[in-house]
Design an enzyme around this catalytic site. Structure first.
Site, PDB file in Angstrom:
ATOM      1  N   LYS A 194      -5.001  10.855  -5.237  1.00 39.44           N
ATOM      2  CA  LYS A 194      -6.021   9.673  -4.872  1.00 39.44           C
ATOM      3  C   LYS A 194      -5.764   8.865  -3.391  1.00 39.44           C
ATOM      4  O   LYS A 194      -5.013   7.872  -3.415  1.00 39.44           O
ATOM      5  CB  LYS A 194      -6.817   8.770  -5.695  1.00 39.44           C
ATOM      6  N   PRO A 195      -6.431   9.106  -2.126  1.00 41.33           N
ATOM      7  CA  PRO A 195      -5.651   8.305  -1.226  1.00 41.33           C
ATOM      8  C   PRO A 195      -6.506   6.744  -1.230  1.00 41.33           C
ATOM      9  O   PRO A 195      -7.703   7.217  -1.716  1.00 41.33           O
ATOM     10  CB  PRO A 195      -6.433   9.641   0.191  1.00 41.33           C
ATOM     11  N   GLU A 268       5.758   1.483  -6.596  1.00 43.79           N
ATOM     12  CA  GLU A 268       6.216   0.551  -4.964  1.00 43.79           C
ATOM     13  C   GLU A 268       5.217  -0.250  -4.714  1.00 43.79           C
ATOM     14  O   GLU A 268       4.198   0.451  -3.992  1.00 43.79           O
ATOM     15  CB  GLU A 268       6.159   1.664  -4.236  1.00 43.79           C
ATOM     16  N   CYS A 302       5.345  -3.664   4.069  1.00 36.23           N
ATOM     17  CA  CYS A 302       5.263  -3.434   2.342  1.00 36.23           C
ATOM     18  C   CYS A 302       7.101  -5.008   2.524  1.00 36.23           C
ATOM     19  O   CYS A 302       7.556  -4.974   1.883  1.00 36.23           O
ATOM     20  CB  CYS A 302       5.531  -2.989   1.261  1.00 36.23           C
ATOM     21  N   GLU A 400       2.225 -12.267  -0.577  1.00 36.90           N
ATOM     22  CA  GLU A 400       2.824 -11.758   0.584  1.00 36.90           C
ATOM     23  C   GLU A 400       1.573 -12.041   1.613  1.00 36.90           C
ATOM     24  O   GLU A 400       0.494 -11.412   1.166  1.00 36.90           O
ATOM     25  CB  GLU A 400       2.539 -10.438  -0.392  1.00 36.90           C
TER      26      GLU A 400
END
Ligand code: NAD
Length: 475
Positions: A194-195, A268, A302, A400
């Site tokens: 699934k993108p 990830e 990331c 982040e």
């Protein structure tokens, strides 16, 4: 927050951007594009122009189930292929991507707003990923057969896991898909991918391009939301392993959904990479390194070099160099020139998140040495930004942002640099800048991150293990 036509930065644009070649409409299941179960669709937007490129199906649980069924049906035959045959398929995919490089780069840039240089690097890395995995497929190692128990011979076989569910993010759409598809197929598994809802186009295009070269059902693509399709893939009893690259929150949700069937999970997730600049570092090289690795892909990376810790004795000099480097960054839309370094943010929602982080930085009374504003639209452009005089523990240095914002803190001893670097919940990546060879060996070993670069940042080789996630979240 002001939207400026800033003195330093303007958005370079082009009147005649190449028109991307679009993928077919539908879900790629069992080797062909099929109509979705429901009529629901989602707009895919060019973030540099805010125009809709095309619509894709907003997939359902039924679409995900059909894709998993196709992957289950294909798995025995694919697993039985020899490594040599699987390797040949991967090499063929690499060649097809290479033959269609320009088309894929243009489509990727249109869907993400990234500059030509970044799209080119993405596609090159995707090709290399397939070639490396094709080689690795034929060179698996394992413990030698032997009589480890008396009078009994033990043999360790490497076997495919089965059906792998894959969920990818929007920052490097095709490359992130390649990082998953290539090793998963190399090891004899089938998959359902699934993108990201924002960036499905190059993944769908890849499926179209390789449809005749990969056996039906081995690779299936389902577009849709994380909440519906991503969740179904994660919880599906016939999916043996689920792998996600994405934010910490999404990783936690996937792990939760996967727990019901106790399937394997591969995560990830996010990062906040410290960049430790010692007093003996080549400061010019460090400043150039942060310019490149802190603003690559607009900081939507990331492993981005987004949190500098510099020794107090060289902080002023380093900051001056960094501000000069960042002031020279050229911002623009894809196609506006090969020297454009930074494109747009991926979406309006993300643009607003980054602007809100800049607002918080202002409220915290920190110094914005360069940048700090939105740029004139259309498109979700934000100035490359450097925040200085950041105190230990400030949110800008621990959370982040995933945008073009680099913060600079100072330290006075090696011990302090190491302790403060490790004081982040993310364990993804870091870098150390020094000309002292003892430090270049000892400090990386004490930094608790999956990857630590020395005198560089964001240099990636497919032979080396990925940026393994070690989160230090406390409930
Ligand atoms: P995101 O978490 O919003 O989305 C990633 C994917 O997860 C998308 O496909 C999304 O639809 C899906 N998803 C969301 N909720 C889900 C759920 N409940 N169940 C299943 N799937 C779900 O991340 P993003 O905004 O696309 O990407 C940015 C994030 O990804 C950043 O945090 C970044 O650090 C991280 N990232 C990490 C790496 C790495 O290699 N470690 C690489 C790239 C990006």
């Amino acid at each position: 927050m002001t939207t400026t036509e800033s003195a330093l930065f303007t958005v370079r644009r082009t009147g005649d951007a190449p028109v991307p070649s679009l993928p077919p409409f539908g879900q790629f299941i069992g080797g062909a594009f099929v109509g979705p179960v429901s009529d629901s669709t989602a707009d895919v937007v060019n973030p540099a122009t805010e125009e809709t490129i095309m619509q894709v199906p907003s997939g359902s649980v039924e679409d995900a189930d059909a894709a998993v069924a196709a992957a289950v049906a294909a798995k025995a035959e694919w697993a039985a292929k020899t490594p040599k045959d699987r390797s040949a398929v991967l090499l063929r995919i690499a060649d097809i991507i290479e033959d269609n490089r320009e088309l894929l780069e243009t489509l990727e840039a249109a869907n993400t707003g990234k500059p030509a240089a970044v799209a080119e690097d993405d596609i090159s890395s995707a090709i290399d990923t397939f070639r490396f995995s094709a080689g690795a497929a034929r060179a698996f190692t394992t413990l030698g057969a032997d009589d480890y128990a008396e009078n009994h011979t033990s043999v360790v076989f490497r076997e495919p896991v089965g059906v792998v569910g894959v969920i990818t993010p929007w920052n490097y759409p095709l490359l992130m898909a390649a990082w998953k598809i290539a090793p998963i197929l190399a090891a004899g598994n089938t998959l359902v991918l699934k993108p990201s809802e924002q960036t499905p186009l190059t993944t769908l295009k890849l499926a179209e391009l390789i449809a005749n070269d990969v056996p039906a059902g081995v690779l299936n693509i389902v577009t849709g939301s994380g909440r519906v399709v991503g969740n179904r893939i994660s919880e599906h009893p016939d999916v043996d392993l689920v792998a996600i690259t994405g934010s910490v929150g999404s990783g936690q949700k996937v792990a939760e959904s996967a727990a019901a069937t106790v399937k394997r999970v591969h995560l990830e997730l996010g990062g906040k990479a410290p960049v430790v600049v010692f007093e003996d570092a080549d400061l010019e090289a460090a400043a150039k390194g942060v310019r490149s690795a802190g603003f690559w892909n607009g900081g939507q990376e990331c492993g981005s070099a987004c949190r500098v810790l510099v020794h107090e004795s060289v902080a002023e000099k380093f900051t001056e160099l960094l501000v000069r480097e960042v002031s020279e960054i050229s911002v623009g839309a894809p196609g506006a020139g090969d020297d454009v370094e930074m494109g747009s943010m991926i979406s309006r929602a993300h643009y607003e998140r980054v602007l809100a982080a800049l607002e918080d930085i202002r409220k915290d009374g920190l110094t914005i040495a360069v940048g700090g504003n939105a740029l004139e639209g259309p498109g979700y452009f934000i100035e490359p930004t450097v925040v200085t005089d950041v105190p230990a523990g400030a949110p800008v240095a621990s959370t982040e942002i995933f945008g073009p914002v680099v913060s600079v803190e100072t330290f006075s001893t090696d011990e302090e640099a190491i302790t403060r670097s490790n004081e982040t919940v993310y364990g993804l990546a870091a870098s150390v800048w020094t000309t002292n060879s003892a430090r270049s060996l000892s400090v990386p070993r004490r930094l608790d991150f999956g990857t630590v670069w020395v005198n560089s940042h964001l240099v990636i080789a497919n032979e080396c293990p990925g940026r393994l996630q070690g989160l230090r979240l406390r409930p």
